[in-house]
Write an enzyme that holds these catalytic residues in place. Sequence first.
Site, PDB file in Angstrom:
ATOM      1  N   GLY A   1     -19.534  18.674 -13.173  1.00  8.36           N
ATOM      2  CA  GLY A   1     -18.963  17.807 -12.153  1.00  8.36           C
ATOM      3  C   GLY A   1     -19.292  18.323 -10.771  1.00  8.36           C
ATOM      4  O   GLY A   1     -20.436  18.296 -10.327  1.00  8.36           O
TER       5      GLY A   1
ATOM      6  N   HIS B   1       8.295   2.872   3.705  1.00 11.50           N
ATOM      7  CA  HIS B   1       8.525   1.518   3.201  1.00 11.50           C
ATOM      8  C   HIS B   1       9.679   1.459   2.205  1.00 11.50           C
ATOM      9  O   HIS B   1      10.140   0.360   1.857  1.00 11.50           O
ATOM     10  CB  HIS B   1       7.259   0.982   2.518  1.00 11.50           C
ATOM     11  CG  HIS B   1       6.237   0.445   3.472  1.00 11.50           C
ATOM     12  ND1 HIS B   1       5.510   1.237   4.325  1.00 11.50           N
ATOM     13  CD2 HIS B   1       5.815  -0.840   3.700  1.00 11.50           C
ATOM     14  CE1 HIS B   1       4.671   0.478   5.032  1.00 11.50           C
ATOM     15  NE2 HIS B   1       4.846  -0.780   4.680  1.00 11.50           N
ATOM     16  N   GLY B   2      10.134   2.614   1.720  1.00 15.63           N
ATOM     17  CA  GLY B   2      11.215   2.635   0.745  1.00 15.63           C
ATOM     18  C   GLY B   2      10.801   1.992  -0.568  1.00 15.63           C
ATOM     19  O   GLY B   2       9.645   2.098  -0.989  1.00 15.63           O
TER      20      GLY B   2
ATOM     21  N   GLU C   1     -17.312  13.946  -4.873  1.00 17.43           N
ATOM     22  CA  GLU C   1     -18.206  14.659  -3.959  1.00 17.43           C
ATOM     23  C   GLU C   1     -17.703  16.080  -3.681  1.00 17.43           C
ATOM     24  O   GLU C   1     -17.844  16.607  -2.579  1.00 17.43           O
ATOM     25  CB  GLU C   1     -18.421  13.853  -2.675  1.00 17.43           C
ATOM     26  CG  GLU C   1     -19.120  12.529  -2.964  1.00 17.43           C
ATOM     27  CD  GLU C   1     -19.720  11.859  -1.758  1.00 17.43           C
ATOM     28  OE1 GLU C   1     -20.022  12.562  -0.778  1.00 17.43           O
ATOM     29  OE2 GLU C   1     -19.901  10.630  -1.802  1.00 17.43           O
TER      30      GLU C   1
END
Length: 386
Positions: A128, A341-342, A366
Amino acid sequence: METEAFQEVLAAVRTFVRKEVVPAEDVIEQTDEIPEGIRAKAAGMGLFGYALPEEHGGLGFSMAEDVRLAMELGYTAPAFRSMLGTNNGIAGQVLVNFGTDEQKRRHLPGLASGAKIAAFALTEPEAGSDPSGLRTRAVRVADGYRLTGQKRFITNADRADLFMVFARTNAGAGTNTEGTKGISVFAVESGAEGLTVGPKDEKMGQRGAHTAEVFLDDVLVPESALIGGVEGEGFAAAMRSLARGRLHIAAICVGLAQRLVEESVGHAAAGRQGGRPIAEFQQVQAMLADSQTELMAGRAMVLEAAKAYDDGSDRRMAPSCAKLFCSEMVGRVADRAVQIHGGLGYMRSVPVERFYRDARLFRLYEGTSEVQKVIIAKQLLRGDAR
């Protein structure tokens, strides 16, 4: 690009993103596709080739210009940037920096116009962020090379016309097939016999940006497909492309953080609890302040790193520092946005819920955050940032 011309491009992209791409975000999320009209307009604006050389149809942006554009692209669904990012970035830059003149003439104009889509086929099940475990093999034969192996999580694989495939050319008997030596890179066209693409991956977020496995079963490519015409250049090509790509991703994270801060401020001003705007609550103000501070720090870091990249003083450590900080930063900003935003922030009906999922990937691809730390530490201990 001349300053005035660049400012015009930047303004046009900002308008396009905010007036046409942002309103299409729900469609992108629901369909897992970028609308064709948006793709066509992006191609017409030259966005598939902004970082490719002008002589091959691109706009030839410097790194400083690249990151400023990326901050505008990052303001909306990451899939929009992903659609055109590989052509300009990790795949296209392999050709720009290591391709022969003939390879550039053959492939870059199509990438720059958007007529062709490129994919960067490096990652494998056992390789990876660190490519030393790469297993794909390229065996020289009389009429070229035969490639055999498997690639994983390859962006745009299901729509790619051209694959930059990394494979070992030192895999003969008695040779060391571990480490970074002996890795080469090949331009493999999608119609090649033996090349197949698996079904698109079902991901947590970033819908509209497709990834898939790529299988190479004794794929024959001509010798002219070897990038640069030289074996063993693959690792250097990958690292150079990834360094630029990491700085670009850092700028995308800044753009997304800007959007998240704006969404948070808007909700704080409009949302009410106990008859009062929640913007009056000091705990909410503290979260907004933390997010804005980190956003500004990330933006400053990216701009400074891009300057160092362009003048050649630091093309290794600074991109990793920027990618590490900004990818982690945007995750924290997204988390605060949901908190501000809850309960509504946990609902699929608001952008911050989607961006919370989208942002998580930036810490992985990346080069993971952990790999960036290794790179940074090694450069410090060597006393060489370049």
